[in-house]
Design an enzyme around this catalytic site. Sequence first.
Site, PDB file in Angstrom:
ATOM      1  N   ASP A 274      10.172  11.137  13.574  1.00  0.00           N
ATOM      2  CA  ASP A 274       9.281  11.817  14.501  1.00  0.00           C
ATOM      3  C   ASP A 274      10.091  12.933  15.174  1.00  0.00           C
ATOM      4  O   ASP A 274      11.299  13.052  14.987  1.00  0.00           O
ATOM      5  CB  ASP A 274       8.664  10.828  15.504  1.00  0.00           C
ATOM      6  N   GLU A 470      -0.206  12.073  23.883  1.00  0.00           N
ATOM      7  CA  GLU A 470       0.999  11.240  23.962  1.00  0.00           C
ATOM      8  C   GLU A 470       1.245  10.722  25.384  1.00  0.00           C
ATOM      9  O   GLU A 470       0.304  10.333  26.077  1.00  0.00           O
ATOM     10  CB  GLU A 470       2.185  12.009  23.366  1.00  0.00           C
TER      11      GLU A 470
HETATM   12  C1  BGC Z   1       4.233  12.967  17.595  1.00  0.00           C
HETATM   13  C2  BGC Z   1       3.829  12.860  16.141  1.00  0.00           C
HETATM   14  C3  BGC Z   1       3.597  14.228  15.558  1.00  0.00           C
HETATM   15  C4  BGC Z   1       4.822  15.093  15.779  1.00  0.00           C
HETATM   16  C5  BGC Z   1       4.693  16.492  15.197  1.00  0.00           C
HETATM   17  C6  BGC Z   1       5.314  13.996  17.830  1.00  0.00           C
HETATM   18  O1  BGC Z   1       5.488  14.254  19.199  1.00  0.00           O
HETATM   19  O2  BGC Z   1       4.656  11.705  18.055  1.00  0.00           O
HETATM   20  O3  BGC Z   1       2.680  12.051  16.007  1.00  0.00           O
HETATM   21  O4  BGC Z   1       3.276  14.132  14.198  1.00  0.00           O
HETATM   22  O5  BGC Z   1       5.051  15.211  17.168  1.00  0.00           O
HETATM   23  O6  BGC Z   1       3.883  17.301  15.950  1.00  0.00           O
END
Ligand code: BGC
Length: 590
Positions: A274, A470
């Site tokens: 991630d 998030e």
């Molecule tokens: C998230 C992921 C995402 C990634 C790319 C991260 O902050 O947890 O779900 O795919 O960013 O944008």
Amino acid sequence: MSAHFADREAVAFVDALLARMSVEQKVGQMIQGERMAVTPDDVSTHHLGSILSGGGSAPGGNQPADWIAMNDAYWMASMTDAPGRAPIPILYGVDAVHGHANVLGATVFPHNIGLGAARDAELVERIARITAREVLATGVDWTFAPTLAVAQHLYWGRTYESFSDDHALVTSYAAPMVRGLQGDLGRDSVIACAKHWIGDGGTTGGRDQGNTVITEPELERVHMAPYLPALAEGVLTVMASFNSINGVKCHGNKYLLTDVLKHRLGFQGFVVSDWDGVDYLSEDPAEAVALAANAGVDMFMVSVEWKRCLDLLLQHANDGTIPMSRIDDAVRRILLVKHRYGLFTRPRPAERYWSQQSCLGAPEHRAVAREAVRKSLVLLQNNNALVPLNRDARILVAGKNAHNRGHQCGGFTVAWQGTSGNDFIVGGTSIWEGIQAVAPNATLSEDGTLANAQQHDVAIVVIGERPYAEGMGDIRPAGAVPVGSSPAGKTADLAAYGQTLELSILHPEDLATINTIRAQGIPVVAVLVSGRPLIVDDELAATDAFIAAWLPGSEGQGVADVLFGDYPFTGVLPFPWPRMAPRWPRGFGL
Ligand code: BGC
């Protein structure tokens, strides 16, 4: 697609390529940098394997042509032929998690929680197929979806990315999602990414990036179950999760990444980290990179410091901290995915089939999104059978979310945290616009002050949350002890959305609008736009009908379709709905 995509022909192709690669080129393939920090020259100089758009990161004017031009430039750079360098086409990844929603004018589908309410796996597959086309229409090959989180706590800011708290429902959508995106890996397919491995939905207190305390049988039963059909369907990539399992961060968990996912479950694709997820493993970046690679991370998603990551991988490869066999395994997996996806035989992005079609936000795509909105609505209260409403009634439409396509779409839409207002969601309809299109006697008064019993038979009040993504969506009660990932000096805790799930405390303006209208004696239908069930005891008591609309996306018209009875309510709750527990029981007294 079979789960076993490493057939003899593929392995021979990849091995031949690997034999021609320098160690520099190998570690280059293991890097995925963010577009803002990577030029096409960087791609050719350092042989980078992949680029991504972080949430909301878009080239130029964020039109399909801008995306195709960008992808073309990166692709050309990756294909530079030179002595000692094998041309390897680059892979571009985005978060198309509810349609290709970072792009202006794309069809924005309901977030996963709404699809959970629809209980329709066939619809989910169609949505994934359309998403693949819109992604391909921008020259992109890879989406970081589906999210297979089984959210166990409504406090979690990513609850809306989860189809359900019920692992069986999440599991039933995994294969249709992967099938819709990857199809036969031909012209109409993109690469899918099952995320976030593993236990992201189980953290204590629903804390984003937190710690999941769980026994192994329970981890398998609840959180691993959805991955099995995704793997059987041949999902080509898996993203490691920010969270920890019993105190061990997933990015450094060799047992779960390598022994379980790759060996026991037979995953032949590659594991992508991630966003800077590796950095959280240690305060020493060199140690963090080694821990992650040796645990089984194959590709490193890096926001800015990709060059440092690349140099560290190279240094570790040269001094043996990361065995060459591990580097070769990671690169073999990345090349295998590229080969399986047909990247080596696809022309440059500008010349690909879907790049030539202007299918972004096409009417037939929006029709499916509108169908999904209809099917996701859940009727929670309907006193005196108030709905369906008569479209000829004199209707007052109110509420801060009535005419706000940005709020309808939620996070991961145009910007990481989503947008407010109507300007950035190009095409589609707000819920108000959808009502207005079919109800000739409807008027809009956002705060409800125009309510008048002489002039209005009924009111529709659209209330709820504003967008978030998030950790910014977490609910954190006052005094909650931080338990999430906060590597020393790395990230400060993100500001939470609020301290309670109670809507009347989070958004008192909603109840105020309802009460303004109620005071006039006008019956009220509430439509809740939110990423999760909220405690709405006060709002339920003050309204006659109550509808959960989740985060419906760009096609607000689907709400009117059901409100006026053209279609029935068929959606059912994907999560249990909370209520206020009484503060003191009957009979209590000091
Ligand atoms: C998230 C992921 C995402 C990634 C790319 C991260 O902050 O947890 O779900 O795919 O960013 O944008």
